[in-house]
Design a protein around this motif. Structure first.
Motif, short mmCIF file in Angstrom:
data_model
loop_
_atom_site.label_atom_id
_atom_site.label_comp_id
_atom_site.label_asym_id
_atom_site.label_seq_id
_atom_site.Cartn_x
_atom_site.Cartn_y
_atom_site.Cartn_z
N ARG A 46 67.68 48.46 -5.85
CA ARG A 46 67.75 48.92 -4.46
C ARG A 46 68.46 50.28 -4.43
O ARG A 46 69.52 50.44 -5.02
CB ARG A 46 68.53 47.92 -3.61
CG ARG A 46 68.52 48.22 -2.12
CD ARG A 46 67.23 47.79 -1.44
NE ARG A 46 67.12 48.34 -0.09
CZ ARG A 46 67.66 47.80 1.00
NH1 ARG A 46 68.37 46.70 0.90
NH2 ARG A 46 67.47 48.35 2.18
N ASP A 47 67.85 51.24 -3.72
CA ASP A 47 68.37 52.61 -3.64
C ASP A 47 68.91 52.86 -2.24
O ASP A 47 68.14 52.94 -1.28
CB ASP A 47 67.25 53.60 -3.98
CG ASP A 47 67.59 55.04 -3.62
OD1 ASP A 47 68.79 55.37 -3.63
OD2 ASP A 47 66.65 55.81 -3.33
N ARG A 49 70.94 55.58 -1.60
CA ARG A 49 71.22 57.01 -1.42
C ARG A 49 69.97 57.83 -1.20
O ARG A 49 70.04 59.02 -0.89
CB ARG A 49 72.00 57.54 -2.63
CG ARG A 49 73.37 56.88 -2.78
CD ARG A 49 74.16 57.47 -3.91
NE ARG A 49 73.50 57.28 -5.20
CZ ARG A 49 74.00 57.69 -6.36
NH1 ARG A 49 75.17 58.31 -6.39
NH2 ARG A 49 73.37 57.47 -7.48
N GLY A 50 68.80 57.25 -1.40
CA GLY A 50 67.55 57.92 -1.08
C GLY A 50 67.01 58.84 -2.14
O GLY A 50 66.07 59.59 -1.88
N ASP A 51 67.58 58.80 -3.35
CA ASP A 51 67.10 59.71 -4.40
C ASP A 51 66.01 59.09 -5.27
O ASP A 51 65.55 59.72 -6.22
CB ASP A 51 68.27 60.18 -5.28
CG ASP A 51 68.99 59.03 -5.98
OD1 ASP A 51 68.59 57.86 -5.80
OD2 ASP A 51 69.97 59.31 -6.71
N GLY A 52 65.61 57.86 -4.96
CA GLY A 52 64.54 57.22 -5.71
C GLY A 52 65.01 56.43 -6.91
O GLY A 52 64.18 55.89 -7.64
N GLY A 54 67.69 53.34 -8.04
CA GLY A 54 68.58 52.29 -7.58
C GLY A 54 70.02 52.57 -7.97
O GLY A 54 70.30 53.28 -8.94
N GLY A 58 73.55 49.74 -3.74
CA GLY A 58 72.35 48.97 -3.38
C GLY A 58 72.43 47.54 -3.85
O GLY A 58 72.00 46.61 -3.15
N SER A 463 63.77 52.36 -1.08
CA SER A 463 64.53 53.55 -0.71
C SER A 463 64.11 53.99 0.68
O SER A 463 62.91 54.01 0.99
CB SER A 463 64.28 54.67 -1.72
OG SER A 463 64.82 55.89 -1.27
N SER A 464 65.07 54.33 1.52
CA SER A 464 64.76 54.70 2.90
C SER A 464 63.94 55.98 2.98
O SER A 464 63.24 56.23 3.96
CB SER A 464 66.05 54.88 3.70
OG SER A 464 66.86 55.90 3.11
N SER A 468 60.77 57.03 -5.22
CA SER A 468 60.78 55.95 -6.20
C SER A 468 60.55 56.56 -7.58
O SER A 468 59.57 57.28 -7.77
CB SER A 468 59.69 54.94 -5.88
OG SER A 468 59.62 53.93 -6.85
#
Length: 574
Positions: A46-47, A49-52, A54, A58, A463-464, A468
């Motif tokens: 699970r990510d 921070r949004g950088d793709g 995990g 997360g 990721s939001s 990925s």
């Protein structure tokens, strides 16, 4: 999932049972003897921070979700500082968190949150090799031959008139020679260093006491932070045979014609056991029943059990079970020999069907034997597995596994029934195996793809931002966790029900006896306590005894007193 069936008159198990394993006594009921440990591959879990990629936050955020599976511990694949040439198994600093995954504070928060939910955190330790960026190896490169700095690793002079050939013929697990030559400060060719894996992963020299001291420091660093133990990577490789003789067998040390695995000079040497005895003493100094688990690819089983004698490790992976074919006779043989071998040393057997190094068992069981691809990974050019058949078989195999006494390892996403990403385009592959073999071996990327959490979110909720590090297959949308939570017949709810029953019925500490009633019918039938678990691996439906069905691998399993092919049930016996 509870129901009662009325079947034709079938003799209930009794005097005809064939006992294999006795239940643990009250004295031998430590948590790790019956544990359910869930493997997390951090970069794909699970990510936040949004950088793709995990991250540790997360994982922490999803601890309550994992607690719903009724697990005892999570095992984290490497999260240490690393250049990430082998997904973190090339460690540059064993006592810090790579910024990709967070900070030491994030790790401490994870341990605390997990503990609050009754979950231990086990970390991956990689003692055979490190990254070539590790400070110790950089010091070795800068140091002269025969210096203490070089003696931390396995440097040797080459053969040939000018040392132009490697010291021996050993091959890397990832393809190519297991030796790389360095250059001296003046630019002339120098010595060679050993790397059983990638050239960026030099092997430590465990004949040097200074290496022992370094890893005892590392063990205590993480034990002091509250970890529940260590999964030890390539635990059988630390000591090499004196003289480093040539080897004509397989690079991974597995037995082949004319080259029994026990003769491999880079694996399974006797001196390894002294290392783990010293580690066990360190763990025993700490409270909380901390554990050691070996990743030791050793055959036969009687040799593997050397790793789990009473003063060494607590568990070791059962690779024979991991790789079992869809064959009832072979499965019964593996279970029987495993329990008998581990019982001799008073250790639990562990059972596992998937991990980060093999094709997920949904895809494995969906692939016809004649289309099996040698090596690791499946790709777009390969004959594609039958996903429907593979998922049906995977659910049934899991139901049987969770009825077995001993410890169980689950790999993230298997509770969702995820297959491998078998259509992953080669341009996305990152496994060094793929690159070192020129694509001959596809590598393990297909089983490491980020998880689907929400069907209608970017990157399925991994990721939001929708980023990925590996692309996810479109079919995973229908396997997302949010959809499966709402479906009582989903694979996720099968796992939840089975794991809850396993604990309630104390099957992990239980016994095992074979029920011969189904012999010769393509069926595996075992009794653990008062539970009969039946797995139909044949091509015809089979009769079941009357009784309360506790668990069905598919909703219709056991209907009208019969069990269809590729299905499993648990029945409570009177």
């Amino acid at each position: 999932m509870l129901s009662t069936i009325a079947a034709p008159s079938v003799q209930l198990p009794g005097a005809g049972l064939i006992p294999v394993h006795e239940a643990n006594s009250d004295r031998d009921r430590q948590w790790w003897r019956s544990s359910v440990i869930y493997q997390i591959y951090p970069r794909s879990f699970r990510d936040l921070r949004g950088d793709g990629i995990g991250d540790l936050p997360g994982i922490t955020a999803e601890i309550p979700t994992l607690a719903e599976l009724d697990i005892d511990a999570i095992w984290l694949s490497p999260f240490y500082v690393s250049p990430q040439k082998d997904a973190g198994y090339d460690v540059a600093d064993y006592c810090d968190v790579d910024p990709l995954f967070g900070t030491l504070h994030d790790f401490d928060n994870l341990v605390t949150t997990a503990k609050n939910h009754g979950i231990r955190v086990i970390v991956d330790l990689v003692p055979n090799h490190c990254s070539d960026q590790h400070a110790l190896f950089q010091a070795a490169l800068a140091a002269p031959e025969n210096s203490p700095a070089r003696d931390m690793f396995i440097f040797r002079n080459g053969t040939g008139e000018h040392g132009e050939n490697p010291p021996n013929n050993w091959q890397s697990h990832f393809g190519g020679p297991a030796w790389t030559r360095v250059r001296n400060p003046d630019g002339t060719p120098g010595q060679w260093y050993l790397h059983l894996f990638d050239s960026s992963q030099p092997d430590f020299n465990w004949d040097n006491p200074a290496v022992h001291d370094e890893f005892e420091r590392i063990l205590r660093f993480w034990l002091d932070r509250g970890v529940g133990g260590f999964r030890v990577d390539v635990a059988h490789a630390l000591i090499k045979k004196s003289g480093l003789p040539d080897w004509g067998g397989r690079a991974d040390g597995a037995s082949s014609e004319g080259f029994p695995g026990e003769a491999a000079p880079m694996f399974g040497q006797a001196g390894i056991h002294d290392i783990y005895r010293s580690w066990r003493k360190i763990l025993d100094e700490y409270d909380g029943d901390r554990v050691l688990c070996a990743e030791a690819t050793i055959d036969p089983l009687d040799r593997l059990t050397d790793w789990v004698r009473s003063d060494e490790m607590h568990q070791t992976f059962n690779f024979a079970y991991l790789h079992h074919p869809w064959d009832p006779n072979e499965l019964r043989r593996i279970i029987t020999t495993s329990l008998e071998a581990f019982d001799k040393v008073g250790a639990p057997t562990t059972w596992v069907l998937s991990n980060h190094d093999v094709v997920r068992h949904v895809s494995r069981f969906g692939q016809a034997p004649e289309h099996a691809r040698p090596g690791d990974g499946l790709g777009p050019e390969d004959f594609q597995p039958d996903h429907e058949r593979g998922l049906r078989r995977a659910r049934a195999a899991t139901a049987l596994m969770l009825a077995l006494p001993g410890g169980v390892y689950l790999y993230q996403g298997e509770e969702l029934g995820l297959p491998d990403h078998t259509m992953l385009e080669h341009v996305h592959r990152q496994d060094p195996t793929y690159h070192r073999t020129g694509g001959e071996r596809l590598g393990r990327d297909g089983c490491r793809v980020p998880l689907p959490w929400q069907a209608d979110a970017p990157s399925y909720g991994f990721s939001s931002t929708g980023n990925s590090w590996l692309p996810q297959p479109e079919q995973w949308r229908g396997l997302s966790r949010d959809l499966q939570q709402q479906d009582p017949d989903s694979t996720l709810n099968l796992y939840r029900d089975a794991l809850a029953l396993r604990r309630e019925l104390n099957l992990g500490h239980g016994s095992l006896a074979w029920w011969p009633e189904h012999d010769g019918k393509g069926v595996v039938s075992l009794v653990n306590g008062n539970v009969l678990a039946v797995l139909n691996m044949g091509s015809e439906s089979v009769e079941l005894p009357s009784g309360e069905i506790l668990l069905r691998s598919i909703p219709e399993a056991g209907s009208n007193g019969f069990l269809a092919p590729d299905a499993a049930v648990w029945i409570r016996l009177a």
